[in-house]
Scaffold this active site. Sequence first.
Site, mmCIF file in Angstrom:
data_model
loop_
_atom_site.group_PDB
_atom_site.id
_atom_site.type_symbol
_atom_site.label_atom_id
_atom_site.label_comp_id
_atom_site.label_asym_id
_atom_site.label_seq_id
_atom_site.Cartn_x
_atom_site.Cartn_y
_atom_site.Cartn_z
ATOM 1 N N ASP A 88 -8.999 -3.697 -7.547
ATOM 2 C CA ASP A 88 -8.591 -2.625 -6.622
ATOM 3 C C ASP A 88 -9.276 -1.325 -7.023
ATOM 4 O OD1 ASP A 88 -7.267 -0.674 -5.102
ATOM 5 O OD2 ASP A 88 -5.362 -1.754 -5.179
ATOM 6 N N CYS A 92 0.851 -1.187 0.000
ATOM 7 C CA CYS A 92 0.000 0.000 0.000
ATOM 8 C C CYS A 92 0.891 1.244 0.000
ATOM 9 C CB CYS A 92 -0.952 -0.065 1.196
ATOM 10 S SG CYS A 92 -2.204 1.233 1.240
ATOM 11 N N HIS A 112 -7.715 -4.344 -3.241
ATOM 12 C CA HIS A 112 -6.620 -3.702 -2.524
ATOM 13 C C HIS A 112 -6.377 -4.441 -1.211
ATOM 14 C CE1 HIS A 112 -3.957 -0.272 -1.952
ATOM 15 N NE2 HIS A 112 -4.276 -0.313 -0.667
#
Length: 235
Positions: free
Chosen positions: A162, A117, A190
């Site tokens: 995502d 991330c 995600h």
Amino acid sequence: MGQFTTIMARDGHEFQAWLAAAPGRPRGALLVIQEIFGVNSHIRSVADGFAAAGYTAIAPALFDRVRRGIELGYSAEGMQEGAGYVKQLDPEATRRDLAAALAVVKHSGRAGAVGYCWGGLQSYLAAGALPLACAVVYYGKVAPHLDRRPRCPVLYHFGAEDKSIPLADVARISAAYPQAPVYTYEGAGHGFNCDQRASFDPQAAALARTRTLEFFERYMVGGADADREASKGAS
């Protein structure tokens, strides 16, 4: 497997890092770069997992610049709080902290980075700023930073579902770095690598880990040809 240790950046800032040693002779040195949730139990387990695979792994607590000991859960509140900490960080200070963490483990061999991330973006940026043999990006928002070119090979993992990183951005990365391995995982969103998130996808996580370890094997353990391969892979 690991434990927290205190290290110091070049500007005198002291901060914590989770340090996990390989069980035998290390195969390389690895920066494990946190999500926006801090060096929490998940990131510590990720570092321990790479240590078990033979790498000296270190996960610096980058939020210690704001407040020490931040460990957040994967809730909407945790996400909002973590995003607030990111906004308070100076990018140059983050780079100094990553460099200090790398210095702790550099004697374990060629160095690599892996980030998740927000940490995925930091891994990409570190590939252009630190002496790394390779870097791995898990769902980092790299597309807005393609002007910051890496100096070593970079491997990318993205979830096809995502919502925060559209496939158009993934395509921009592939176009900018046609030599780089850019993988998308069908059905994955995600955070698919994190077993503490609702978006955890065990099949995608397992495949991405296999590819990541193969990438490290090639560029961190690969012997005399690794530097030549690295110079080719970064273009």
